[in-house]
Design a protein around this motif. Structure first.
Motif, PDB file in Angstrom:
ATOM      1  N   MET A   1       0.857  -1.170   0.000  1.00  0.00           N
ATOM      2  CA  MET A   1       0.000   0.000   0.000  1.00  0.00           C
ATOM      3  C   MET A   1       0.908   1.239   0.000  1.00  0.00           C
ATOM      4  N   ASP A   2       0.608   2.206  -0.838  1.00  0.00           N
ATOM      5  CA  ASP A   2       1.440   3.408  -0.903  1.00  0.00           C
ATOM      6  C   ASP A   2       1.102   4.371   0.244  1.00  0.00           C
ATOM      7  N   ARG A   3       1.946   5.365   0.421  1.00  0.00           N
ATOM      8  CA  ARG A   3       1.822   6.310   1.544  1.00  0.00           C
ATOM      9  C   ARG A   3       0.451   6.994   1.573  1.00  0.00           C
ATOM     10  N   ARG A   4      -0.006   7.430   0.413  1.00  0.00           N
ATOM     11  CA  ARG A   4      -1.296   8.124   0.328  1.00  0.00           C
ATOM     12  C   ARG A   4      -2.450   7.200   0.743  1.00  0.00           C
ATOM     13  N   SER A   5      -2.406   5.947   0.294  1.00  0.00           N
ATOM     14  CA  SER A   5      -3.443   4.968   0.648  1.00  0.00           C
ATOM     15  C   SER A   5      -3.433   4.679   2.140  1.00  0.00           C
ATOM     16  N   ILE A   6      -2.248   4.587   2.720  1.00  0.00           N
ATOM     17  CA  ILE A   6      -2.139   4.314   4.155  1.00  0.00           C
ATOM     18  C   ILE A   6      -2.742   5.466   4.953  1.00  0.00           C
ATOM     19  N   ILE A   7      -2.484   6.695   4.531  1.00  0.00           N
ATOM     20  CA  ILE A   7      -3.041   7.851   5.238  1.00  0.00           C
ATOM     21  C   ILE A   7      -4.554   7.912   5.040  1.00  0.00           C
ATOM     22  N   ALA A   8      -5.038   7.591   3.834  1.00  0.00           N
ATOM     23  CA  ALA A   8      -6.483   7.543   3.585  1.00  0.00           C
ATOM     24  C   ALA A   8      -7.131   6.500   4.493  1.00  0.00           C
ATOM     25  N   LEU A   9      -6.493   5.346   4.640  1.00  0.00           N
ATOM     26  CA  LEU A   9      -6.984   4.294   5.533  1.00  0.00           C
ATOM     27  C   LEU A   9      -7.039   4.798   6.967  1.00  0.00           C
ATOM     28  N   ALA A  10      -5.978   5.458   7.412  1.00  0.00           N
ATOM     29  CA  ALA A  10      -5.938   5.972   8.788  1.00  0.00           C
ATOM     30  C   ALA A  10      -7.052   6.985   9.023  1.00  0.00           C
ATOM     31  N   LEU A  11      -7.260   7.888   8.084  1.00  0.00           N
ATOM     32  CA  LEU A  11      -8.327   8.882   8.223  1.00  0.00           C
ATOM     33  C   LEU A  11      -9.696   8.215   8.239  1.00  0.00           C
ATOM     34  N   TYR A  12      -9.915   7.262   7.341  1.00  0.00           N
ATOM     35  CA  TYR A  12     -11.202   6.582   7.243  1.00  0.00           C
ATOM     36  C   TYR A  12     -11.475   5.736   8.488  1.00  0.00           C
ATOM     37  N   SER A  13     -10.425   5.304   9.156  1.00  0.00           N
ATOM     38  CA  SER A  13     -10.574   4.468  10.344  1.00  0.00           C
ATOM     39  C   SER A  13     -10.829   5.274  11.610  1.00  0.00           C
ATOM     40  N   LEU A  14     -10.681   6.592  11.530  1.00  0.00           N
ATOM     41  CA  LEU A  14     -10.925   7.414  12.715  1.00  0.00           C
ATOM     42  C   LEU A  14     -12.398   7.392  13.080  1.00  0.00           C
TER      43      LEU A  14
END
Length: 156
Positions: A1-14
């Motif tokens: 998973m690329d950096r942008r996808s990982i951050i999108a995942l983190a935001l969506y998981s909040l």
């Protein structure tokens, strides 16, 4: 998973940040790191902003350390066979984009089907109850092709 996808995942998981909020502040060209750094009035307000403000504080204090924790979270999911895609990712099902209120992100097990196959989605809360899980499994058992296996499972 690329950096942008990982951050999108983190935001969506909040907790408290759903599809509507994220789609209102992020675009296809979004800079997720900038969003965390600068914040957004739409995200920072009220109870839902609590988790975001905590993430933002950690990010500002130790950006790479915070990212490594996000990355470990993503790796842990993938180790369990759980994958994530979001609406600005190439892997996101194109037919969902035509829905007026499509989900920002999808968590799925296995692989997503080709765009030509008919599909059924089982969609529910992030924190599914035991009853909800049983209902999804029961429903899913009716849409399994004996030769091909499940047509499509998505848990949001």
């Amino acid at each position: 998973m690329d950096r942008r996808s990982i951050i999108a995942l983190a935001l969506y998981s909040l907790n408290g940040l759903g599809s509507g909020v994220l789609q209102s502040v992020l675009t296809k060209e979004f800079d997720a790191e900038m969003l965390i750094e600068e914040g957004s009035e739409k995200i920072s307000k009220g109870v839902r902003g609590e988790a975001f403000r905590k993430l933002q504080k950690e990010w500002r204090k130790d950006r790479e350390g915070t990212f490594r924790r996000m990355e470990k979270y993503a790796e842990g999911m993938e180790a369990e066979g759980i994958h994530f895609t979001y609406c600005y990712d190439e892997g996101y099902p194109k037919r969902l984009l035509s829905l007026g209120d499509h989900p920002f992100g999808l968590f799925y097990i296995g692989s997503l089907p080709s765009e030509e196959l008919p599909v059924v989605s089982v969609i529910g809360a992030r924190e599914c109850s035991e009853y909800g899980w049983r209902c999804a499994e029961d429903f899913g058992s009716y849409v399994i092709d004996e030769k091909e296996g499940p047509l499509f499972y998505v848990f949001i």
